[in-house]
Design an enzyme around this catalytic site. Structure first.
Site, PDB file in Angstrom:
ATOM      1  N   ASP A  18       0.844  -1.199   0.000  1.00  0.00           N
ATOM      2  CA  ASP A  18       0.000   0.000   0.000  1.00  0.00           C
ATOM      3  C   ASP A  18       0.882   1.253   0.000  1.00  0.00           C
ATOM      4  OD1 ASP A  18      -2.457  -1.587   0.360  1.00  0.00           O
ATOM      5  OD2 ASP A  18      -1.562  -2.053   2.291  1.00  0.00           O
TER       6      ASP A  18
ATOM      7  N   HIS B 218      -4.825  -3.224   6.526  1.00  0.00           N
ATOM      8  CA  HIS B 218      -4.594  -3.477   5.094  1.00  0.00           C
ATOM      9  C   HIS B 218      -5.938  -3.856   4.477  1.00  0.00           C
ATOM     10  CE1 HIS B 218      -3.224  -4.959   1.292  1.00  0.00           C
ATOM     11  NE2 HIS B 218      -3.738  -6.136   1.541  1.00  0.00           N
TER      12      HIS B 218
HETATM   13  P1  NAX Z   1      -2.620 -18.009  -4.425  1.00  0.00           P
HETATM   14  O1  NAX Z   1      -3.998 -18.537  -4.255  1.00  0.00           O
HETATM   15  O2  NAX Z   1      -1.999 -17.960  -5.769  1.00  0.00           O
HETATM   16  O3  NAX Z   1      -1.632 -18.844  -3.489  1.00  0.00           O
HETATM   17  C1  NAX Z   1      -1.915 -19.132  -2.165  1.00  0.00           C
HETATM   18  C2  NAX Z   1      -1.229 -20.453  -1.855  1.00  0.00           C
HETATM   19  O4  NAX Z   1      -1.386 -20.716  -0.461  1.00  0.00           O
HETATM   20  C3  NAX Z   1      -1.822 -21.654  -2.606  1.00  0.00           C
HETATM   21  O5  NAX Z   1      -0.793 -22.334  -3.289  1.00  0.00           O
HETATM   22  C4  NAX Z   1      -2.422 -22.503  -1.484  1.00  0.00           C
HETATM   23  O6  NAX Z   1      -2.334 -23.892  -1.745  1.00  0.00           O
HETATM   24  C5  NAX Z   1      -1.548 -22.090  -0.309  1.00  0.00           C
HETATM   25  N1  NAX Z   1      -2.127 -22.394   1.004  1.00  0.00           N
HETATM   26  C6  NAX Z   1      -3.436 -22.342   1.381  1.00  0.00           C
HETATM   27  N2  NAX Z   1      -3.562 -22.739   2.663  1.00  0.00           N
HETATM   28  C7  NAX Z   1      -2.321 -23.028   3.103  1.00  0.00           C
HETATM   29  C8  NAX Z   1      -1.812 -23.499   4.337  1.00  0.00           C
HETATM   30  N3  NAX Z   1      -2.625 -23.786   5.359  1.00  0.00           N
HETATM   31  N4  NAX Z   1      -0.485 -23.705   4.449  1.00  0.00           N
HETATM   32  C9  NAX Z   1       0.338 -23.457   3.419  1.00  0.00           C
HETATM   33  N5  NAX Z   1      -0.083 -23.023   2.214  1.00  0.00           N
HETATM   34  C10 NAX Z   1      -1.393 -22.807   2.060  1.00  0.00           C
HETATM   35  O7  NAX Z   1      -2.649 -16.575  -3.726  1.00  0.00           O
HETATM   36  P2  NAX Z   1      -1.580 -15.384  -3.880  1.00  0.00           P
HETATM   37  O8  NAX Z   1      -1.962 -14.546  -5.018  1.00  0.00           O
HETATM   38  O9  NAX Z   1      -0.216 -15.950  -3.830  1.00  0.00           O
HETATM   39  O10 NAX Z   1      -1.906 -14.539  -2.564  1.00  0.00           O
HETATM   40  C11 NAX Z   1      -1.631 -15.051  -1.275  1.00  0.00           C
HETATM   41  C12 NAX Z   1      -2.257 -14.167  -0.206  1.00  0.00           C
HETATM   42  O11 NAX Z   1      -1.721 -12.847  -0.242  1.00  0.00           O
HETATM   43  C13 NAX Z   1      -3.765 -13.972  -0.347  1.00  0.00           C
HETATM   44  O12 NAX Z   1      -4.340 -14.140   0.953  1.00  0.00           O
HETATM   45  C14 NAX Z   1      -3.894 -12.549  -0.795  1.00  0.00           C
HETATM   46  O13 NAX Z   1      -5.135 -11.987  -0.415  1.00  0.00           O
HETATM   47  C15 NAX Z   1      -2.756 -11.915  -0.058  1.00  0.00           C
HETATM   48  N6  NAX Z   1      -2.296 -10.590  -0.536  1.00  0.00           N
HETATM   49  C16 NAX Z   1      -1.895  -9.696   0.399  1.00  0.00           C
HETATM   50  C17 NAX Z   1      -1.400  -8.456   0.068  1.00  0.00           C
HETATM   51  C18 NAX Z   1      -0.947  -7.490   1.103  1.00  0.00           C
HETATM   52  O14 NAX Z   1      -0.601  -6.363   0.720  1.00  0.00           O
HETATM   53  N7  NAX Z   1      -0.928  -7.792   2.395  1.00  0.00           N
HETATM   54  C19 NAX Z   1      -1.344  -8.026  -1.353  1.00  0.00           C
HETATM   55  C20 NAX Z   1      -1.349  -9.167  -2.319  1.00  0.00           C
HETATM   56  C21 NAX Z   1      -2.268 -10.297  -1.959  1.00  0.00           C
HETATM   57  O15 NAX Z   1      -3.578  -9.950  -2.337  1.00  0.00           O
END
Ligand code: NAX
Length: 328
Positions: A159, A187
């Site tokens: 952000d 956030h």
């Molecule tokens: P993806 O869905 O591409 O990848 C997430 C991965 O996490 C998947 O491979 C899934 O299998 C894995 N996963 C789920 N549960 C798990 C667990 N218990 N243990 C280990 N792995 C697990 O999402 P992606 O685009 O990589 O985003 C990941 C997270 O970042 C999301 O929650 C998203 O909302 C968050 N974000 C946060 C941001 C921030 O500024 N704080 C910005 C970017 C993003 O939106």
């Protein structure tokens, strides 16, 4: 040669993981003289994809990458961890209520907090990226009573970086001309990017903009809704920019922030600025000696006060919701 630093990444097979791991392994997280060992945590069905990413990491022959472990067991993934990037989370799906979302994430961040408490190295530093990041960080932190609370942080650096680039565009300057532009609060769409304490070439940024309507009605919502705009344009959520912000957050935490500047991070509140003790809220912070500290004593005018209060109220609601679900 130095002992490798253990870096645990959860959600390693996801899209942020794919943008993040190569940068960590190339030395951008901890610097060019620090070898790293990557410890990848994924859910069982995604282990094969994580192995594919690990094959590509091997194929980069990174001189600083001393090894890769892949597991679906948090106790293994956090064993000896010095840095943990908690990226994997349960996304909100259509029709999902907030309570369901928080509960599903409690099922992820509670056991991860427990595993960090039991197995991580003494100097563990945790950055939560997975949303809702602030509250997921609070859940993990509350299940790691033996780890100092300030070692748990949530990411608002993306952000902040978005705010830098929007302001630079508006004023026709570069991001290098800007300092002290921080995000307060959650956030989420209620976050508050603060131009009143930011500086552009030494001048107050809000004065340099001199357009209160742009600040209130364009700048703030553009920064707060940038994630949705990226999804709309790209057909997928921010990944490379999120990974970049995670690198920035940890690099500055470990190496310190520049003299005369500050950055944004979700950190445990000590009650500063009326933000209730214990919640994980974004503040302007500085780092030295490996600790993020809240910048104290800033004057908040009525506009900033109201924006911060609204975002903090949302964090308090989330805290109360996870408390009533028995997650903290
Ligand atoms: P993806 O869905 O591409 O990848 C997430 C991965 O996490 C998947 O491979 C899934 O299998 C894995 N996963 C789920 N549960 C798990 C667990 N218990 N243990 C280990 N792995 C697990 O999402 P992606 O685009 O990589 O985003 C990941 C997270 O970042 C999301 O929650 C998203 O909302 C968050 N974000 C946060 C941001 C921030 O500024 N704080 C910005 C970017 C993003 O939106």
């Amino acid at each position: 040669t130095r002992t490798p630093v253990n870096v645990t990444v959860t959600g390693a097979a996801g899209q942020i993981g794919y943008a993040l791991l190569f940068r960590i392994a190339s030395g951008q997280l901890l610097g060019q003289d620090t070898p790293v060992r990557l410890k990848l945590l994924e859910i069982t069905p995604a282990l094969k994809a994580a192995e594919g990413t690990a094959m590509e990491l091997d194929d980069c022959a990174f001189p600083l990458l001393s090894g890769i472990d892949i597991t679906d067991d948090p106790n293994v993934a956090f064993d000896g961890a010095n840095i943990a990037l908690l990226v994997g989370a349960r996304p909100r799906t259509k029709g999902m209520e907030r309570g369901d979302l928080l509960e599903a994430n409690g099922g992820i961040f509670k056991p991860q907090g427990e595993a960090i408490n039991a197995h991580a190295a003494d100097d563990i530093r945790v950055l939560v990226v997975g949303n809702p990041a602030n509250t997921n960080a609070l859940i993990a932190q509350s299940h790691a009573p033996d780890v100092p609370a300030e070692r748990f942080t949530a990411m608002t650096r993306l952000d902040q970086n978005r705010a830098y680039s929007q302001l630079a565009k508006k004023l026709g300057v570069t991001v290098n001309d800007i300092k002290k532009l921080a995000i307060w609060g959650n956030h989420s769409a209620t976050q508050y990017p603060d131009l009143f304490h930011a500086e552009v070439n030494g001048k107050n940024a809000a004065e340099a903009v001199s357009d209160q309507a742009w600040l209130a009605d364009t700048f703030i919502p553009t920064v707060a809704k940038r994630g949705a705009a990226i999804i709309e344009a790209r057909g997928a959520s921010s990944a490379a920019s999120a990974a970049n912000a995670a690198i920035d957050h940890v690099y500055d935490w470990v190496n310190g922030t520049a003299e005369g500047d500050w950055v944004s991070a979700g950190v445990v509140s000590d009650g500063s600025y009326g933000v209730p003790d214990g919640i994980i809220s974004s503040f302007p912070v500085t780092s030295s000696g490996g600790n993020y500290e809240i910048v104290k004593g800033l004057d908040l005018d009525e506009f900033s006060r109201a924006k911060i209060d609204a975002s903090v109220a949302e964090l308090v609601e989330e805290r109360d919701a996870v408390k009533s679900l028995g997650l903290i």
